[in-house]
Motif scaffolding. Sequence first.
Motif, mmCIF file in Angstrom:
data_model
loop_
_atom_site.group_PDB
_atom_site.id
_atom_site.type_symbol
_atom_site.label_atom_id
_atom_site.label_comp_id
_atom_site.label_asym_id
_atom_site.label_seq_id
_atom_site.Cartn_x
_atom_site.Cartn_y
_atom_site.Cartn_z
ATOM 1 N N SER A 100 0.774 -1.165 0.176
ATOM 2 C CA SER A 100 -0.070 0.157 -0.049
ATOM 3 C C SER A 100 0.865 1.325 -0.006
ATOM 4 N N THR A 102 3.306 1.954 -2.017
ATOM 5 C CA THR A 102 3.520 2.499 -3.321
ATOM 6 C C THR A 102 2.363 2.475 -4.009
ATOM 7 N N GLN A 103 1.174 2.533 -3.779
ATOM 8 C CA GLN A 103 -0.039 2.492 -4.572
ATOM 9 C C GLN A 103 0.085 3.385 -5.599
ATOM 10 N N VAL A 104 0.538 4.895 -5.245
ATOM 11 C CA VAL A 104 0.428 6.016 -6.114
ATOM 12 C C VAL A 104 1.591 5.476 -7.301
ATOM 13 N N GLU A 105 2.529 4.831 -6.932
ATOM 14 C CA GLU A 105 3.623 4.588 -8.068
ATOM 15 C C GLU A 105 3.267 3.520 -8.888
ATOM 16 N N THR A 106 2.824 2.479 -8.013
ATOM 17 C CA THR A 106 2.427 1.024 -8.852
ATOM 18 C C THR A 106 0.893 0.579 -9.120
ATOM 19 N N GLY A 107 -0.052 1.272 -8.501
ATOM 20 C CA GLY A 107 -1.201 1.285 -8.962
ATOM 21 C C GLY A 107 -1.914 -0.105 -8.476
ATOM 22 N N ASP A 108 -1.048 -0.904 -7.996
ATOM 23 C CA ASP A 108 -1.825 -2.343 -7.506
ATOM 24 C C ASP A 108 -1.186 -2.641 -5.992
ATOM 25 N N GLU A 111 -4.181 -3.516 -3.697
ATOM 26 C CA GLU A 111 -4.763 -4.722 -3.941
ATOM 27 C C GLU A 111 -3.962 -5.893 -3.554
#
Length: 679
Positions: A100, A102-108, A111
């Motif tokens: 979570s 790195t959500q902005v960077e990875t997008g996943d 999830e």
Amino acid sequence: MNRDLSRLFRPASIAVVGGGAWCANVVEQCLKMDFPGRIWPVHPFKPSIGGLKTHASIGELPGIPDAAFIGVNRHATIETVGMLARSGAGGAVCFASGFSETQVETGDGAELQNALLDAAGSMPVLGPNCYGFINYLDGALLWPDQHGGRRVEKGVAILAQSSNMAINITMQTRGLPIAYVAAAGNQAQTGLSEIAASLLSDERVTAVGLHIEGIGDLRAFEKFAAEARKAGKPVVAIKAGKSEQAQKAAMSHTASLSGSDKGAEALFRRLGIARADSLPELLETLKVLHFAGPLPSSRIASMSCSGGEASLMADAAARSNIAFPEVDSEQEEKLREILGRFVAIANPLDYHTFIWRNSELMGQAFAAMLSGTADIGCIIADFPRADRCDGTDWRCVISAGSFAACKTGKPVAMVSTLQENMPEGISEKISDAGMIPLQGLNDALAAIEAAAMIGQSASPFPDPLLLPGTFSDAFPLTEDDAKKALADHGIDTPMSSRAKAPEEAAISAAKIGFPVVLKGEGAAHKTEAGLVRLSLKSKEDVVAAARQMSCSGYLIEEMVTNSSAELIVGVIRDTAHGFAMTIGAGGVLTELMEDFQTLLLPVSEKDICKALESLRIYPLLAGYRGKPAADMVSIVKAINSVQDFVIANAGKLEEVEINPVICTSDRAVAADALIRMGS
């Protein structure tokens, strides 16, 4: 959810999953710590890791691990957690990042973090993005990097959300025995509060230190604090980060005064947790708590062989709540007998160097100083650097301090004015002699003050916090509607009327009775916008004032006179800490004096009275220089009524502010009010 973390933190068997350098470090550090249990490296093709034979998979382990360090990539981490959970493992540390955070960077990332939680089920998991923990009591280590600690028989538990902060803390050379160090990482499943609560159950843990970036679960934190108090284990915390609330406070004074940082301060005070302002303060406070426990007061007997040190001590304490009880006649007689007629008998005491090297006389002098009402003794001693000097002559002060501590039964701290002037080896000699080694004068005094705060914490434990609701963007009520809403809960408000035109306002003013206050509607800060006129004494005054205002309408109010003082009473929804109530100097003094107290709801009448009495403007309320005193019963009733309004609207309230509350000899009147509600 109440998870059993005992197997994870006190394991008899450890699995290390992964083949990189981080995993090899875990194995090697466990061996270096003489971990007495079994260590099982897991890798599909490497024959050994850290000198130990590997197992090809979790399914091929010779037993079920109590704890596992998972050092594989984020996708493999989820799979590994699932296998461990199905096997009945006691818990796992998830080292991998990319969830979570790195959500902005990875997008996943979010999830994958949810998938990790699903895989873990009820099995405890630390992290992800987490180094894990070190158990210095049992030599159990799930930690992939260097650390500066060593095995101890008892000590403090220190927890941080940041792994790097935890590493730094292990490198301390202050003579603080550390029982556990743990990092919480993302806290996807197991939060800092739950970890801390679990470590309380180890009888070898004496106190708990927390480095907090944010409190995600208030109920869990309250539960931990209650369990700590019940267990008799004091807690000290350092809170990182300033308030987002205080920075966005465009609408009210309350938000700018009692933002999230003040909310944290109020939360710690409410729960009996000491707050440190720096890592050195945190560690020095933990030393006092470990070696002496909470103190009944911050009354100090200070002893030094230099007038300069005695003055330094007195000046440093002047900025705190430290007290130096006066030397009584019996103490003075004994000290005069020991020190002679050339020494001024006082507290802080400069005992000079006449008796230096005579540990027997020094010990008697220290014991005499401690025989009064002080609850802790502070012996100032800076030790010479061992690489260039001979410290033999300083043995006497350790011996003398030990004698005084033993004879009086009171805690004695040996305090260096500079942190570096008490090397780790000296700190250990001091603690072995039954004293507290404290490094750095200001940090030492802050530690004593914090330990006294814990010792004086109120009991019983406070009621659960009032938690705020979740809603969409808040909107402000008109001042008139805000006052009507508050009046429904018992707030005394001025007689008032609304008008659209200047002439209509004049007619309303005559009905209310002169003098009146005229306010233009449509702005949050009316005074700054030129939309407030006071003491209007005729219809003509009202019309003239109204025509000078650029506004959508007018509010005409009774002019409350004969004020003893003005207060601000406000409550802001602080998502991190509940509802923060501000009580302070109001009106034009709000920003000028910054004289206020912050409390978290619910509050008792005792809390309210204590907050009022601690204000610098309290003498005005009590009747200053012959002026009438304010009606304290009405003031407390008004503040309680604000609380009642907040409780009734907690699910949708953003903030409420009354500024000023005009306090007279028989009333406490809400002269201006702001309410913002969510939909």
